[in-house]
Motif scaffolding. Structure first.
Motif, PDB file in Angstrom:
ATOM      1  N   GLN A 192      31.309 -74.458 -37.413  1.00  0.00           N
ATOM      2  CA  GLN A 192      31.632 -73.889 -38.730  1.00  0.00           C
ATOM      3  C   GLN A 192      32.218 -72.491 -38.588  1.00  0.00           C
ATOM      4  N   ALA A 193      31.656 -71.719 -37.652  1.00  0.00           N
ATOM      5  CA  ALA A 193      32.164 -70.347 -37.452  1.00  0.00           C
ATOM      6  C   ALA A 193      33.610 -70.403 -36.971  1.00  0.00           C
ATOM      7  N   ALA A 194      33.887 -71.323 -36.039  1.00  0.00           N
ATOM      8  CA  ALA A 194      35.266 -71.437 -35.527  1.00  0.00           C
ATOM      9  C   ALA A 194      36.199 -71.852 -36.656  1.00  0.00           C
ATOM     10  N   ASP A 195      35.744 -72.800 -37.476  1.00  0.00           N
ATOM     11  CA  ASP A 195      36.556 -73.240 -38.633  1.00  0.00           C
ATOM     12  C   ASP A 195      36.906 -72.064 -39.524  1.00  0.00           C
ATOM     13  N   ARG A 196      35.879 -71.251 -39.809  1.00  0.00           N
ATOM     14  CA  ARG A 196      36.107 -70.110 -40.725  1.00  0.00           C
ATOM     15  C   ARG A 196      37.179 -69.182 -40.181  1.00  0.00           C
ATOM     16  N   LEU A 197      37.243 -69.077 -38.857  1.00  0.00           N
ATOM     17  CA  LEU A 197      38.218 -68.160 -38.256  1.00  0.00           C
ATOM     18  C   LEU A 197      39.531 -68.872 -37.925  1.00  0.00           C
ATOM     19  N   GLY A 198      39.591 -70.158 -38.255  1.00  0.00           N
ATOM     20  CA  GLY A 198      40.833 -70.895 -38.028  1.00  0.00           C
ATOM     21  C   GLY A 198      41.027 -71.302 -36.572  1.00  0.00           C
ATOM     22  N   HIS A 199      39.935 -71.451 -35.822  1.00  0.00           N
ATOM     23  CA  HIS A 199      40.049 -71.887 -34.424  1.00  0.00           C
ATOM     24  C   HIS A 199      39.349 -73.227 -34.248  1.00  0.00           C
ATOM     25  N   ARG A 200      39.614 -73.821 -33.086  1.00  0.00           N
ATOM     26  CA  ARG A 200      38.868 -75.028 -32.712  1.00  0.00           C
ATOM     27  C   ARG A 200      37.995 -74.663 -31.530  1.00  0.00           C
ATOM     28  N   ILE A 201      36.773 -75.170 -31.518  1.00  0.00           N
ATOM     29  CA  ILE A 201      35.895 -74.871 -30.384  1.00  0.00           C
ATOM     30  C   ILE A 201      35.514 -76.171 -29.698  1.00  0.00           C
ATOM     31  N   SER A 202      35.584 -76.178 -28.398  1.00  0.00           N
ATOM     32  CA  SER A 202      35.201 -77.368 -27.641  1.00  0.00           C
ATOM     33  C   SER A 202      33.683 -77.512 -27.680  1.00  0.00           C
ATOM     34  N   GLY A 203      33.216 -78.745 -27.697  1.00  0.00           N
ATOM     35  CA  GLY A 203      31.774 -79.010 -27.644  1.00  0.00           C
ATOM     36  C   GLY A 203      31.180 -78.546 -26.315  1.00  0.00           C
ATOM     37  N   ALA A 209      30.325 -67.963 -25.656  1.00  0.00           N
ATOM     38  CA  ALA A 209      31.439 -68.143 -26.606  1.00  0.00           C
ATOM     39  C   ALA A 209      30.927 -67.914 -28.030  1.00  0.00           C
ATOM     40  N   TYR A 210      29.699 -68.373 -28.304  1.00  0.00           N
ATOM     41  CA  TYR A 210      29.146 -68.201 -29.656  1.00  0.00           C
ATOM     42  C   TYR A 210      28.980 -66.705 -29.974  1.00  0.00           C
ATOM     43  N   PHE A 211      28.610 -65.917 -28.948  1.00  0.00           N
ATOM     44  CA  PHE A 211      28.450 -64.473 -29.179  1.00  0.00           C
ATOM     45  C   PHE A 211      29.798 -63.835 -29.532  1.00  0.00           C
ATOM     46  N   PHE A 212      30.875 -64.320 -28.887  1.00  0.00           N
ATOM     47  CA  PHE A 212      32.202 -63.784 -29.221  1.00  0.00           C
ATOM     48  C   PHE A 212      32.542 -64.153 -30.669  1.00  0.00           C
ATOM     49  N   LEU A 213      32.231 -65.403 -31.033  1.00  0.00           N
ATOM     50  CA  LEU A 213      32.495 -65.844 -32.407  1.00  0.00           C
ATOM     51  C   LEU A 213      31.712 -65.000 -33.408  1.00  0.00           C
ATOM     52  N   ALA A 214      30.415 -64.824 -33.115  1.00  0.00           N
ATOM     53  CA  ALA A 214      29.569 -64.065 -34.045  1.00  0.00           C
ATOM     54  C   ALA A 214      30.104 -62.643 -34.196  1.00  0.00           C
ATOM     55  N   THR A 215      30.606 -62.081 -33.094  1.00  0.00           N
ATOM     56  CA  THR A 215      31.117 -60.704 -33.158  1.00  0.00           C
ATOM     57  C   THR A 215      32.382 -60.649 -34.007  1.00  0.00           C
ATOM     58  N   ALA A 216      33.224 -61.680 -33.847  1.00  0.00           N
ATOM     59  CA  ALA A 216      34.454 -61.707 -34.652  1.00  0.00           C
ATOM     60  C   ALA A 216      34.099 -61.807 -36.137  1.00  0.00           C
ATOM     61  N   LEU A 217      32.999 -62.493 -36.449  1.00  0.00           N
ATOM     62  CA  LEU A 217      32.607 -62.618 -37.861  1.00  0.00           C
ATOM     63  C   LEU A 217      31.957 -61.336 -38.384  1.00  0.00           C
TER      64      LEU A 217
END
Ligand SMILES: C[S@@+](CC[C@H](N)C(=O)[O-])C[C@H]1O[C@@H](n2cnc3c(N)ncnc32)[C@H](O)[C@@H]1O
Length: 538
Positions: A192-203, A209-217
């Motif tokens: 969901q976080a990747a979606d919000r930022l317009g990216h795709r995340i591999s399973g 990677a989640y920490f980078f996402l959280a920081t971007a948010l």
């Protein structure tokens, strides 16, 4: 003496852990209660540990690393950061003058502790899921007198930060926990976080990677960050989300790759990378540093060589750009800073698509093209005519772009090619329209890339197209003919076989990315009117 995790918790409380960082979480309180019956910390021991903490050491974190077995620590991603890395990362962060610093996955508080030692006025936030870690951080902050810092025993990916008017800096060593150890709800959050930022995340992406996402948010434009992680995301497919975040959302400024022997993390043979970023920054270049020894890690703000952001965007593996990183000598840059290099188009069936002439086809679908390397060798420095070149049949994918007469001719050609089975070929059948070769526009400089002699670089004054026997050099910005001609000359004069890769039989091949790493004189030298040799010598 600290003999167990409970006695470590007891020790942390004895140093004032409960008085720093705000209210304890339920898990921290439980841990505190479980340690109550243990012998209290003696004054002498406490004084010794306080002095060590003030002195920049981390006696609590060290005790933790001895007490908790390595397998369990690895499962939590709890490999603490050596002081040799903490120092330069903190230097960089403080140079950005933040008003608030968030220590992400704080462990014993090595990063925030060092920040507070250097600037006690900074507002600190530290987060970790491990209650023993947060008790240690609280103790460290209590000893350093940072009683107003907030310590949160919780998940960084769910952190909410109060609004703040000054710059926030994020610092830390995001935990390396692989995807198969992550819970389903964590994976859902990441999608969901990747979606919000317009990216795709591999399973297959891990917790870092989640920490980078959280920081971007969490981050706002102008906020900065400095993270050290394992370096594999620079290379692998599931690192794509981190590469995209670093290039775009986080505004990567520099990457410093540390070989294991440069900075060994306890018990691991991992190559690590420090990523420094400023949210919203889109500098044309990102600096890449190949760190071979700790002494090289002094100034993150200026170390490394600049690599065009666009080149990083185009490359699926970043360490190849790093290794090229033999710093260009003064006055030189990598060709890739000036030009993109593209291999010519593969037709899939030259017998059909490459012709000497074709009276039955309209001129609008016939393109004079370089189809043999020897045509470039024969041209010398400039390809200034095309009447001797073969023609590539390049029919538009949308046939209605053609006039009625042209269309009849083209339809007859397509019908004959289909009858010969050309549409079934691998390349043709994978094109949007099998009949449309899709030549690229004329490249201002054309280069050979596979021969037993050094490649040649030819100014393409004739505006010929090229197929896959040549590479095209496409400037990233408009370059005058004079500049292009000197660039081609410099490349001809200096490119040796040893810069490419040798294949069986002695053929030397330059892949486009390898060609982009060739050193060329910088733009001002290329633009100057002095002779190239004189300008280079200066
Ligand atoms: C690599 S260690 C770094 C510790 C410390 N910052 C250092 O560098 O020495 C990562 C830390 O992240 C913590 N951690 C793991 N998952 C977390 C999460 N979801 N949220 C916050 N912290 C987490 C671990 O408990 C561990 O202390």
């Amino acid at each position: 003496m600290i003999r167990s995790e409970q006695s470590l918790a007891r020790f942390a409380l004895g140093l004032g852990a409960a008085d720093a960082g705000g209210p304890l979480s339920a898990a921290e309180s439980r841990l505190a209660c479980s340690s109550v019956g243990l012998p209290p910390v003696s004054n002498g021991e406490a004084a010794e540990v306080r002095a060590a903490i003030r002195d920049g050491q981390d006696p609590l974190g060290e005790a933790f690393c001895t007490l908790r077995d390595p397998a369990r620590r690895r499962a939590d991603g709890a490999v603490y950061t050596p002081g040799q890395l903490v120092g330069p990362m903190v230097d960089w962060v403080l140079e950005q003058s933040p008003g608030r610093v968030v220590d992400v996955g704080c462990g014993s508080g090595r990063f925030l502790g060092e920040i507070i030692r250097r600037d006690a006025g900074i507002e600190g936030v530290a987060v970790d899921t491990d209650p023993l870690a947060t008790l240690m951080t609280r103790a460290t902050l209590a000893v350093l007198g940072a009683r107003s810092a907030r310590v949160i025993n919780g998940d960084y990916t769910r952190l909410r930060l109060p609004e703040f008017t000054e710059r926030t800096a994020f610092i830390g060593n995001p935990p390396y926990v692989r995807h198969h150890q992550l819970a389903a709800d964590a994976k859902t959050w990441a999608q969901q976080a990747a979606d919000r930022l317009g990216h795709r995340i591999s399973g297959l992406a891990g917790l870092h990677a989640y920490f980078f996402l959280a920081t971007a948010l969490l981050g706002q434009r102008g906020d900065v960050g400095c993270f050290v992680t394992s370096a594999e995301w620079l290379e692998v497919n599931y690192g794509a989300i981190m590469r995209a975040l670093v290039l775009d959302d986080l505004g990567g400024k520099s990457l410093h790759v540390l070989e294991p022997r440069a900075m060994p993390f306890e018990g691991t043979q991992t190559t690590a990378v420090i990523t420094a970023f400023e949210i919203g920054s889109q500098d044309a270049t990102v600096r890449l540093q190949d760190v071979k020894s700790p002494g090289q890690l002094t100034d993150l703000a200026s170390a490394g060589h600049p690599v065009a952001r666009e080149r990083l965007r185009e490359a699926s593996r970043w360490t190849t750009l790093l290794r090229s990183g033999a710093k260009p000598p003064p006055g030189y840059i990598e060709l890739g800073e000036l030009c993109q290099v593209h291999r010519g188009t593969v037709t899939g069936a030259n017998a059909t698509w490459v012709v000497r002439h074709h009276p039955d086809l309209p001129p609008s679908v016939l393109f004079p093209s370089v189809t043999k390397a020897r045509e470039l060798f024969a041209a010398g420095s400039v390809l200034d005519r095309y009447d001797h070149l073969r023609l590539v049949v390049d029919i538009p994918a949308e046939l209605d772009q053609l006039g009625p007469d042209e269309r009849d001719q083209v339809n007859r050609f397509i019908k004959a090619a289909k009858k010969a089975g050309v549409d079934k070929g691998y390349i043709a059948s994978h094109r949007r329209a099998w009949w449309s070769v899709g030549l690229q526009g004329p490249a201002p400089i054309l280069a050979t890339y596979m021969a037993r002699r050094p490649p040649t670089f030819v100014l393409n004054a004739a505006q010929a197209r090229h197929i896959n026997i040549a590479h095209g050099l496409y400037p990233r910005q408009r370059l005058a003919d004079h500049t292009l001609s000197r660039l081609a000359q410099a490349l001809r004069d200096t490119t040796t076989l040893s810069s490419g890769r040798t294949y069986a039989g002695g053929l030397v091949k330059f892949e486009p990315r390898e060609m982009e790493r060739l050193m060329v004189p910088d733009l001002s030298t290329l633009q100057s009117r002095e002779s190239l040799a004189a300008a280079v010598d200066r």
